[in-house]
Enzyme design. Structure first.
Site, short mmCIF file in Angstrom:
data_model
loop_
_atom_site.label_atom_id
_atom_site.label_comp_id
_atom_site.label_asym_id
_atom_site.label_seq_id
_atom_site.Cartn_x
_atom_site.Cartn_y
_atom_site.Cartn_z
N ASP A 59 11.93 -1.23 -1.66
CA ASP A 59 13.01 -0.53 -0.98
C ASP A 59 14.04 -0.17 -2.04
OD1 ASP A 59 13.80 0.36 1.77
OD2 ASP A 59 15.68 -0.53 1.10
N LYS A 95 10.65 7.06 -17.71
CA LYS A 95 11.30 6.62 -16.46
C LYS A 95 10.96 5.15 -16.17
CE LYS A 95 11.97 7.38 -11.54
NZ LYS A 95 11.76 8.14 -10.31
P1 ITT Z 1 8.70 3.76 1.99
O1 ITT Z 1 9.81 3.14 2.81
O2 ITT Z 1 7.50 4.13 2.81
O3 ITT Z 1 8.36 2.97 0.77
P2 ITT Z 1 10.71 5.79 1.41
O4 ITT Z 1 10.73 7.00 0.54
O5 ITT Z 1 11.20 5.93 2.84
O6 ITT Z 1 9.21 5.19 1.41
P3 ITT Z 1 12.92 4.00 0.92
O7 ITT Z 1 13.15 3.70 2.35
O8 ITT Z 1 12.96 2.88 -0.07
O9 ITT Z 1 11.49 4.66 0.68
O10 ITT Z 1 13.93 5.14 0.49
C1 ITT Z 1 14.16 5.36 -0.83
C2 ITT Z 1 14.84 6.70 -1.03
O11 ITT Z 1 15.78 6.56 -2.13
C3 ITT Z 1 13.82 7.74 -1.48
O12 ITT Z 1 13.28 8.44 -0.39
C4 ITT Z 1 14.65 8.61 -2.41
O13 ITT Z 1 15.40 9.53 -1.66
C5 ITT Z 1 15.59 7.59 -3.06
N1 ITT Z 1 14.98 7.03 -4.28
C6 ITT Z 1 14.45 5.79 -4.45
N2 ITT Z 1 13.93 5.66 -5.68
C7 ITT Z 1 14.12 6.83 -6.30
C8 ITT Z 1 13.78 7.31 -7.57
O14 ITT Z 1 13.09 6.59 -8.44
N3 ITT Z 1 14.13 8.56 -7.88
C9 ITT Z 1 14.80 9.32 -7.00
N4 ITT Z 1 15.15 8.96 -5.77
C10 ITT Z 1 14.81 7.71 -5.41
#
Ligand code: ITT
Length: 195
Positions: free
Chosen positions: A69, A172
């Site tokens: 997350d 990265k």
């Molecule tokens: P899962 O819950 O299924 O893993 P998700 O994309 O919904 O997928 P999250 O709830 O953890 O995951 O939301 C994380 C959000 O934060 C992601 O959708 C991006 O918008 C942002 N984010 C996280 N890591 C990032 C990264 O490495 N680079 C850019 N944005 C990122």
């Protein structure tokens, strides 16, 4: 070969985790089956939500499960969007646009931010390990770069003097929130003899 199941629906996370863990030759890192129902992310912290996702999937599959997350915490917005980073708007482009609009009145030196990533490992309904990684940076005035995903095009990384979306996957993973949390996971595996 042992299986590590990634409890995520985000293919970009899968790509980054698989690249970061490519050296763990004993492990086959795979995405969770598409049949796993999604779970609501009701936690108020990254680690709570990572645990929710990992435990949920680990009640359905037998192998070890890893969940991520993560999100972007902007200082001038009191840490928002934070755990709501994915729910901030409907698409990556709209999320970026919303953030840039909110930050328009904010000067360059107050545009500091951090990406945060919590990881949780679970098996058969129990949490085995959690870890966290973070990278500090600044919100750029306009999107730049085509690599990565999410907010990467507007996250300026001082160490590279480039946005996260201008870094290669190797660069990265070396400095990112997720990369750092995964480096901790590798140390955990090494320490617990599970490598
Ligand atoms: P899962 O819950 O299924 O893993 P998700 O994309 O919904 O997928 P999250 O709830 O953890 O995951 O939301 C994380 C959000 O934060 C992601 O959708 C991006 O918008 C942002 N984010 C996280 N890591 C990032 C990264 O490495 N680079 C850019 N944005 C990122």
């Amino acid at each position: 070969m042992r299986k590590l199941i990634l409890a995520t629906t985000n293919p970009n996370k899968v790509y980054e985790v698989q690249s970061a863990l490519a050296g763990l030759h004993e492990w086959q890192v795979v995405t969770q089956p598409a049949t796993i129902p999604s779970i609501e992310e009701t936690g108020t912290t990254f680690v709570d939500n990572a645990i929710l996702k990992a435990v949920h999937t680990s009640r359905i599959v037998d192998d070890l499960v890893l969940a991520d997350d993560s999100g972007l915490c902007v200082d001038a917005l009191d840490g928002r969007p934070g755990v709501y980073s994915n729910r901030y708007a409907a698409t990556d482009a709209e999320r970026i646009q919303r953030l840039l609009t909110e930050l328009r009145p904010i000067d360059e030196e107050r545009r500091t931010a951090a990406f945060v990533c919590a990881l949780a490992l679970a098996q058969r309904g129990s949490v085995i390990w959690t870890g966290e990684g973070r990278v500090d940076g600044r919100i750029h005035q306009a999107p730049k770069g085509t690599h990565g995903f999410g907010y990467d095009p507007i996250f300026f990384v001082p160490e590279f003097q480039r946005t996260m979306a201008e870094l290669t996957i190797g660069e990265k993973n070396r400095i990112s929130h997720r990369g750092r949390a995964l480096q901790e996971l590798v140390r955990h595996f090494a320490g617990s003899g599970r490598l």
